[in-house]
Design an enzyme around this catalytic site. Structure first.
Site, mmCIF file in Angstrom:
data_model
loop_
_atom_site.group_PDB
_atom_site.id
_atom_site.type_symbol
_atom_site.label_atom_id
_atom_site.label_comp_id
_atom_site.label_asym_id
_atom_site.label_seq_id
_atom_site.Cartn_x
_atom_site.Cartn_y
_atom_site.Cartn_z
ATOM 1 N N LYS A 67 -7.494 -2.733 -6.085
ATOM 2 C CA LYS A 67 -6.442 -4.042 -5.676
ATOM 3 C C LYS A 67 -7.186 -5.086 -6.130
ATOM 4 C CE LYS A 67 -3.618 -4.592 -1.900
ATOM 5 N NZ LYS A 67 -2.335 -3.525 -1.635
ATOM 6 N N THR A 75 -0.270 2.401 -0.575
ATOM 7 C CA THR A 75 -1.694 2.572 -0.747
ATOM 8 C C THR A 75 -1.814 4.039 -0.224
ATOM 9 O OG1 THR A 75 -1.517 0.802 0.400
ATOM 10 C CG2 THR A 75 -4.127 2.317 0.451
ATOM 11 N N GLU A 125 -3.190 -1.004 -7.537
ATOM 12 C CA GLU A 125 -2.182 -1.270 -6.512
ATOM 13 C C GLU A 125 -1.642 -2.646 -6.740
ATOM 14 O OE1 GLU A 125 -1.203 -0.252 -2.232
ATOM 15 O OE2 GLU A 125 -3.286 0.346 -2.696
#
Length: 210
Positions: A33, A17, A101
Site C-alpha cells: 500500500k 482491501t 493497492e
C-alpha cells in the site's frame, strides 16, 4: 521482473482491501500500500496481513504513513508532508508477485496536481478494478474503465464485491468490454479461512496470469 498487479476501485469503502488480501493469498504474492492515510485503526497493510495470513517479509512498507483518514493529498497537507509521486517505486520482491493497492478510486489525488491515475499510467502495470454491485455501480464502473483506458492502462477485469446483481454485472462487462473476474460476497464472518473459501469458489488464479 516479478508479476505486479494494481488493485483499484470505483470508490472508497467498497471492500477493495479485502479483495487485495484475497488476491495476495491466491497468488502467493507480497502486498504494498504505497500511501496509508489513517493510522488510528487497523491499517490496510495490517488488515491484509491478517486476512491473508502473511509473514512480515511479504508486506512491503508503506512509502508514506499519514495520520488523517482522508484523501492522500489532504492527509499529507494536514501532516505537513510532501508526497513525491516519482518516489513510489516498490522494491524487488525476489521473484514473488506483488499486489499493489491504491487509495479509494482511480481519480483520487495524491498531491495538488497528481492523481493515482497518473501514477498507474507511469507504472503501466495491469489493473484489477473492484466494483460494488449496488445501485449506481454501472456509471461509476464505466467511468473508471474509461479513465484507465484513456491512459493506456491494461485492465485485467472487474472484481465485483457485494450481493449478486446479475444485470449490473453483465451490463458493466458488456458495455465496458471487460472480463468479469468473479464476485466476492459480503461474508458474515470475515476471517482468513472464510475469505479463502469465498475466493476459491468465485475466482480462478489463471485469470490473473501475466
Amino acid at each position: 521482473m516479478a508479476q505486479r498487479i494494481v488493485v483499484t476501485g470505483t470508490d472508497t469503502g467498497i471492500g477493495k482491501t479485502v479483495f487485495a488480501a484475497a488476491l495476495t493469498d491466491l497468488l502467493g504474492a507480497c502486498y504494498w500500500k504505497p500511501v496509508q492515510a489513517g493510522l488510528a485503526e487497523e491499517t490496510d497493510s495490517h488488515r491484509v496481513q491478517r486476512l491473508a495470513d502473511l509473514a512480515d517479509d511479504r508486506l512491503v512498507p508503506e512509502a508514506y504513513r499519514l495520520a488523517a483518514p482522508a484523501s492522500p493529498h489532504l492527509a499529507a497537507r494536514l501532516d505537513g508532508v510532501s508526497i513525491d509521486p516519482l518516489c513510489l517505486n516498490p522494491p524487488d520482491t525476489g521473484g514473488r508477485p506483488l499486489v499493489i493497492e491504491g487509495a479509494g478510486g482511480v481519480m483520487v489525488p495524491l498531491t495538488a496536481d497528481t492523481l493515482y491515475l497518473d501514477v498507474f499510467a507511469r507504472w503501466q502495470w495491469p489493473v484489477v478494478l473492484c466494483a460494488r454491485t449496488s445501485l449506481g455501480t454501472i456509471n461509476h464502473s464505466l467511468l473508471s474503465l474509461a479513465a484507465l483506458r484513456s491512459r493506456g492502462i491494461a485492465v485485467l477485469g472487474v472484481a465485483f464485491i457485494g450481493d449478486a446483481n446479475a444485470d449490473s454485472e453483465e451490463t458493466i462487462c458488456r458495455l465496458g468490454a471487460v472480463k468479469r473476474l468473479g464476485r466476492l460476497p459480503w461474508l458474515p464472518e470475515l476471517t482468513a479461512r472464510s475469505l479463502q473459501h469465498a475466493v476459491a469458489a468465485e475466482f480462478r488464479r489463471a485469470d490473473f496470469a501475466p
